[in-house]
Design an enzyme around this catalytic site. Structure first.
Site, PDB file in Angstrom:
ATOM      1  CG  ASN A  18      -1.892  -1.031   1.371  1.00 28.66           C
ATOM      2  OD1 ASN A  18      -2.396  -1.501   0.351  1.00 28.66           O
ATOM      3  ND2 ASN A  18      -2.218  -1.441   2.581  1.00 28.66           N
ATOM      4  N   GLY A 232       4.685  -7.588  25.499  1.00 28.22           N
ATOM      5  CA  GLY A 232       5.638  -8.549  24.940  1.00 28.22           C
ATOM      6  C   GLY A 232       4.977  -9.606  24.078  1.00 28.22           C
ATOM      7  CB  ALA A 256       4.613  -0.994  10.274  1.00 27.68           C
ATOM      8  CB  ALA A 257       4.756  -2.290  16.126  1.00 29.13           C
ATOM      9  N   GLY A 258       3.794  -4.693  14.310  1.00 22.56           N
ATOM     10  CA  GLY A 258       3.546  -6.131  14.132  1.00 22.56           C
ATOM     11  C   GLY A 258       4.246  -6.657  12.880  1.00 22.56           C
ATOM     12  CG  ASP A 259       3.211  -5.068   9.240  1.00 20.96           C
ATOM     13  OD1 ASP A 259       2.459  -6.039   9.450  1.00 20.96           O
ATOM     14  OD2 ASP A 259       2.805  -3.959   8.854  1.00 20.96           O
ATOM     15  CB  SER A 289       9.456  -0.377  14.170  1.00 19.74           C
ATOM     16  OG  SER A 289       8.427  -0.954  14.929  1.00 19.74           O
TER      17      SER A 289
HETATM   18  O1  RIB Z   1       0.405  -2.935   9.523  1.00 19.52           O
HETATM   19  C1  RIB Z   1       0.473  -1.613   9.075  1.00 19.52           C
HETATM   20  C2  RIB Z   1      -0.003  -1.528   7.665  1.00 19.52           C
HETATM   21  O2  RIB Z   1      -1.382  -1.832   7.624  1.00 19.52           O
HETATM   22  C3  RIB Z   1       0.101  -0.153   7.054  1.00 19.52           C
HETATM   23  O3  RIB Z   1       1.339   0.064   6.430  1.00 19.52           O
HETATM   24  C4  RIB Z   1      -1.092  -0.087   6.117  1.00 19.52           C
HETATM   25  O4  RIB Z   1      -0.750   0.013   4.780  1.00 19.52           O
HETATM   26  C5  RIB Z   1      -1.908  -1.335   6.410  1.00 19.52           C
HETATM   27  O5  RIB Z   1      -1.693  -2.304   5.482  1.00 19.52           O
END
Ligand code: RIB
Length: 309
Positions: A18, A232, A256-259, A289
């Site tokens: 995205n 945690g 995006a912390a989870g990503d 992050s």
């Molecule tokens: O996890 C965060 C992401 O969720 C963002 O970057 C947004 O694009 C959505 O996909």
């Protein structure tokens, strides 16, 4: 970490890309409310892309499969992935749908709310993945999320499982999962909300987190990691359950912390680290992050994670 070790396994990420349109405001809007005085910025995002970029910045070999529109956002994403050193051979371009866009509001407490217009992401179909079977063949670990069609996630998980690849699913955003998909997974990494939706157990404390993980494991997933935000993560395997505390940082944006957690976890596992060590490494990366704004703009590099205490 020597280079030989980092080169050992290939990671394949299949997921969304995205462009994030972010406004940082004092608080998240209530229905019907207009908030004036925020600051705007745009940066690349999408759960799949954020995870692929994390893996690349942490030094592992990564191929990313996604679908973007044939528009300026799509072209920009492709160029950025190449600059990150991601293998972009299987990035599909859609002439009928626009690239995915996310509208994000971040408040003073680092919390966010996100609305996604999936566009081309929703058109990444099993037929595309048939063309990318070589990428699955070459992968050792396949990492996916749920911002692309469920039928595509199920297709990839089944093919990869049959080819003896380790499939890790970050079930975000929350969605019920079919029993067959769960059986094709090596690992699942939900947050509290997602774990609750899939297991039916409300997570309020450590005990309920373990109960939810136990149910997920009984549903057929060998390894369960539940992320618990500032508390945690729970690592739940056949032998034991361990809690890894989050690192204390001054958070400005949790987007995006989870990503970042999932990308870093996958890199550490690809290097042969134990699940506990991998989760500790992922907690460090995601802690860094959240001290930065944005999605891909917040993803740390390997040198930063290695020295972070
Ligand atoms: O996890 C965060 C992401 O969720 C963002 O970057 C947004 O694009 C959505 O996909």
């Amino acid at each position: 970490m020597d280079t030989e070790q980092l080169d050992r396994l290939n990671i394949l990420v299949v997921g969304s890309s995205n462009t994030d349109m972010v406004i940082k405001a004092g608080h998240l809007p209530r229905p019907g409310e207009t908030i004036v005085g925020g600051t705007f910025f745009m940066n690349p995002g999408g759960k799949g892309a954020n995870q692929a970029v994390t893996i690349a910045r942490l030094g592992a070999s990564v191929t990313f499969i996604c679908k973007t529109g044939s528009d300026i956002f799509g072209h920009q994403s492709q160029q950025l992935f190449e600059e990150e050193g991601i293998n972009t051979s299987y990035i599909f371009s859609d002439s009928e749908h626009p690239s995915g866009v996310a509208l994000i509001t971040v408040d003073d407490h680092a919390e966010n709310c996100i609305v996604v217009a999936s566009g081309a992401n929703a058109n990444l179909l099993p037929a595309d993945l048939v063309k990318a079977e070589e990428a699955i063949d070459q992968a050792d670990i396949v990492l996916m999320q749920l911002e692309i069609p469920m039928e595509t996630v199920e297709y990839v998980a089944e093919i990869a499982y049959r080819k003896h690849k380790k499939v890790i699913l970050n079930p975000a955003p929350a969605h019920p999962l079919s029993p067959s998909l769960l059986k094709h997974l090596y690992m699942i990494t939900p947050n509290e909300t997602e774990a609750e939706m899939i297991s039916g157990v409300k997570i309020t404390d450590r005990e309920s987190a373990v109960k939810a993980a136990c149910i997920l494991s009984e549903m057929g997933v060998e390894n369960v990691i539940i992320t618990l935000g500032s508390k945690g993560a729970l690592v739940y395997g056949a032998e034991e359950a361990d809690f890894v505390p989050a690192l204390k940082v001054e958070a400005v944006d949790t987007t995006a912390a989870g990503d970042v957690f999932n990308g870093a976890l996958t890199v550490a596992l690809s290097e042969g680290r134990s699940q506990l060590e991998a989760v500790r490494f992922a907690c460090k990366a995601s802690a860094i992050s959240v001290t930065r704004v944005g999605a891909q703009s917040s993803v740390p590099y390997r040198s930063e994670v290695d020295i972070f205490e």
